[in-house]
Scaffold this active site. Structure first.
Site, short mmCIF file in Angstrom:
data_model
loop_
_atom_site.label_atom_id
_atom_site.label_comp_id
_atom_site.label_asym_id
_atom_site.label_seq_id
_atom_site.Cartn_x
_atom_site.Cartn_y
_atom_site.Cartn_z
N ALA A 14 0.97 -1.35 -0.61
CA ALA A 14 0.01 -0.06 -0.16
C ALA A 14 0.73 1.94 0.18
O ALA A 14 0.07 2.25 0.60
CB ALA A 14 -0.96 -0.26 0.62
N GLY A 15 2.23 1.21 -0.46
CA GLY A 15 3.38 2.70 -0.16
C GLY A 15 3.12 3.39 -1.47
O GLY A 15 2.02 2.71 -2.42
N GLN A 16 3.84 4.23 -2.28
CA GLN A 16 3.93 4.80 -2.59
C GLN A 16 4.38 4.14 -4.04
O GLN A 16 4.41 3.93 -4.89
CB GLN A 16 4.23 5.83 -2.94
CG GLN A 16 5.92 6.87 -2.13
CD GLN A 16 6.75 7.57 -2.11
OE1 GLN A 16 5.82 8.03 -3.11
NE2 GLN A 16 7.44 7.18 -2.25
N ILE A 17 5.94 3.59 -3.41
CA ILE A 17 6.34 2.57 -4.76
C ILE A 17 5.28 1.21 -5.00
O ILE A 17 5.10 0.97 -6.53
CB ILE A 17 7.16 1.59 -4.20
CG1 ILE A 17 8.47 2.81 -4.42
CG2 ILE A 17 7.68 0.75 -5.24
CD1 ILE A 17 9.69 2.00 -3.96
N ARG A 95 13.24 6.71 3.84
CA ARG A 95 14.00 8.11 3.94
C ARG A 95 13.91 9.27 4.51
O ARG A 95 13.08 9.72 3.02
CB ARG A 95 15.42 7.88 3.70
CG ARG A 95 16.77 9.18 3.83
CD ARG A 95 18.27 9.02 3.46
NE ARG A 95 18.21 9.23 2.03
CZ ARG A 95 18.76 9.37 1.14
NH1 ARG A 95 20.22 8.40 1.66
NH2 ARG A 95 18.77 9.10 -0.08
N ARG A 101 20.49 6.66 5.32
CA ARG A 101 20.37 5.66 5.20
C ARG A 101 20.87 4.62 6.00
O ARG A 101 20.12 4.11 6.52
CB ARG A 101 21.00 5.22 3.65
CG ARG A 101 20.35 5.70 2.80
CD ARG A 101 20.90 5.72 1.03
NE ARG A 101 21.70 4.43 1.01
CZ ARG A 101 21.57 2.81 1.19
NH1 ARG A 101 22.65 3.19 1.60
NH2 ARG A 101 21.48 1.40 0.42
N ASN A 134 15.45 0.57 1.51
CA ASN A 134 16.75 0.57 1.66
C ASN A 134 17.05 -0.56 3.10
O ASN A 134 16.10 0.65 4.20
CB ASN A 134 16.92 1.80 1.43
CG ASN A 134 17.09 2.00 -0.05
OD1 ASN A 134 17.52 1.15 -0.41
ND2 ASN A 134 16.23 3.83 -0.53
N ASP A 162 19.90 2.50 -10.48
CA ASP A 162 20.87 3.78 -10.61
C ASP A 162 21.37 3.16 -12.06
O ASP A 162 21.97 3.85 -12.57
CB ASP A 162 22.41 3.19 -9.89
CG ASP A 162 21.36 3.51 -8.56
OD1 ASP A 162 20.91 3.71 -7.53
OD2 ASP A 162 21.53 2.26 -7.44
N ARG A 165 19.29 5.87 -14.69
CA ARG A 165 19.91 6.21 -14.18
C ARG A 165 21.09 6.80 -14.73
O ARG A 165 21.25 7.80 -15.96
CB ARG A 165 19.94 7.11 -12.44
CG ARG A 165 19.17 6.64 -11.82
CD ARG A 165 18.68 7.07 -10.50
NE ARG A 165 17.76 7.63 -9.61
CZ ARG A 165 17.23 7.78 -9.08
NH1 ARG A 165 18.65 6.88 -7.36
NH2 ARG A 165 16.12 7.34 -7.52
N HIS A 190 24.01 0.46 -2.93
CA HIS A 190 22.69 1.18 -3.87
C HIS A 190 22.76 2.82 -3.03
O HIS A 190 22.00 2.28 -1.59
CB HIS A 190 21.45 0.49 -3.91
CG HIS A 190 20.42 1.88 -3.93
ND1 HIS A 190 19.91 2.48 -5.14
CD2 HIS A 190 19.41 2.50 -3.07
CE1 HIS A 190 18.81 3.64 -5.37
NE2 HIS A 190 18.54 3.35 -3.44
#
Ligand code: NAD
Ligand code: LMR
Length: 329
Positions: A14-17, A95, A101, A134, A162, A165, A190
């Protein structure tokens, strides 16, 4: 004949990711457009989180995905991971602004010990595990060590964001399309110590290093831009990256399951000792994948600058591992 459904467990659903990830899995973006899936969704045992999860599930229902063969909500890892073929361990505490982290190490170690044990007990013996939460490399290490009856190679951490990116930065710098660029990789953790490496990269078969021909740009612009991208997004959005993280998770698992056709990608995987990285450290390596297995690209020359960068990210990972050693079974 239709394929048997694959069971995909997702934590932090239910999180944003989760909100960017689940719809794409159900749409067949991760395991293929001919592969039915059953979603087994885990959230914390909290009324608000479970209610939010039900809301996400209502929306997934409302998409009427033809490949979705089932979906269940869980508050216990032992039921969520039952017979899972793929497990995406996303749930963790993200975070916030100004937070390091390392501050999250201990809190998350607790979560990944429990989840590693549950995978060990109930998941498919071939389960492919991707840790996104993380600190991803060390969390993957904890889950792996907590699941001694599963093959260590089945535990991976997400370095793909990464990698993507870095790819996007190189495409912008060279003016070449992303699709033309190959043989890029990101070594290590990471975290901002990661080492994105374009020394072997090609664009349309031509060496990228010669195209850019600017070691100062590499050191002063490229490395910090990629390394600190997560923090830059938190600063801009007030929240950590979500859609791009979900996209990278899809890329990681798709390539692992369906193969890269000889092309390089980056995965955080338990070291087999390659390039002097101690065995079992979860480290970003350049890999190819085939038939559901990854293979580290061997024989790459590591020059003095690269060795220095690799040593730095390895040192951080070793320290993280030392920091949670007492929590391991
Ligand atoms: P979020 O806070 O929006 O969602 C996390 C969800 O996980 C919450 O709903 C929470 O209730 C749930 N959760 C927490 N502990 C849980 C547990 N033990 N079991 C099941 N669910 C649990 O966070 P988010 O933005 O979705 O990010 C999730 C994690 O992914 C964070 O740790 C973030 O730092 C990390 N992340 C990693 C990368 C990467 O490249 N590896 C990129 C972006 C974000
Ligand atoms: C990212 O790289 O975007 C995230 O890992 C940042 C974070 O700390 O959640």
């Amino acid at each position: 004949m239709a394929k048997a459904p694959m069971r995909v467990a997702v934590t932090g659903a239910a999180g944003q990711i989760g909100y960017s990830l689940l719809f794409r899995i159900a749409n067949g973006d991760m395991l293929g457009k001919d592969q039915p899936v059953i979603l087994q969704l885990l959230e914390i045992n909290d009324e608000k989180a479970q209610k939010a999860l039900k809301g996400v599930m209502m929306e997934i229902d409302d998409c009427a995905f033809p490949l979705l063969a089932g979906m269940t909500a869980h508050s216990d890892a032992m039921t969520a991971f039952k017979d899972a073929d793929v497990a995406l361990l996303v749930g963790a505490r993200p975070r916030g602004p100004g937070m390091e982290r390392k501050d999250l190490l201990e809190a998350n170690a607790q979560i990944f010990t429990v989840q590693g044990k549950a995978l060990d007990a109930v998941a498919s013996r071939n389960v492919k595990v991707l840790v996104v939460g993380n600190p991803a490399n060390t969390n993957a290490h904890i889950a792996m060590k907590s699941a001694p009856s599963l093959p260590a190679k089945n535990f991976t951490a997400m370095l793909r964001l990464d990698h993507n990116r870095a790819l996007s930065q190189i495409a912008a710098k060279t003016g070449k399309p992303v699709s033309s660029i190959e043989k890029l990789c990101v070594w290590g953790n990471h975290s901002p110590t990661m080492y994105p490496d374009y020394r072997f990269a090609t664009a349309d078969g031509q060496p990228v290093k010669a195209m850019i021909n600017d070691d100062i740009w590499n050191k002063d612009v490229f490395l910090p831009t990629v390394g600190k991208r997560g923090a830059a997004i938190i600063d801009a959005r007030g929240l950590s990256s979500a859609a791009s993280a979900a996209n990278a998770a899809i890329d990681h698992v798709r390539d692992w399951v369906l193969g890269t056709n000889g092309k390089w990608t980056t995965m955080g995987i338990p070291s087999d000792g390659s390039y002097g990285i101690p065995k079992d450290i979860i480290f970003g390596f350049p890999v190819t994948t085939e038939n559901g297995e990854y293979k580290i690209i061997q024989g790459l020359e590591i020059d003095a600058f690269s060795q220095e960068r690799i040593n730095l990210t390895l040192k951080e990972l070793t320290e993280e591992r030392e920091g949670i050693k007492h929590l391991l079974p």
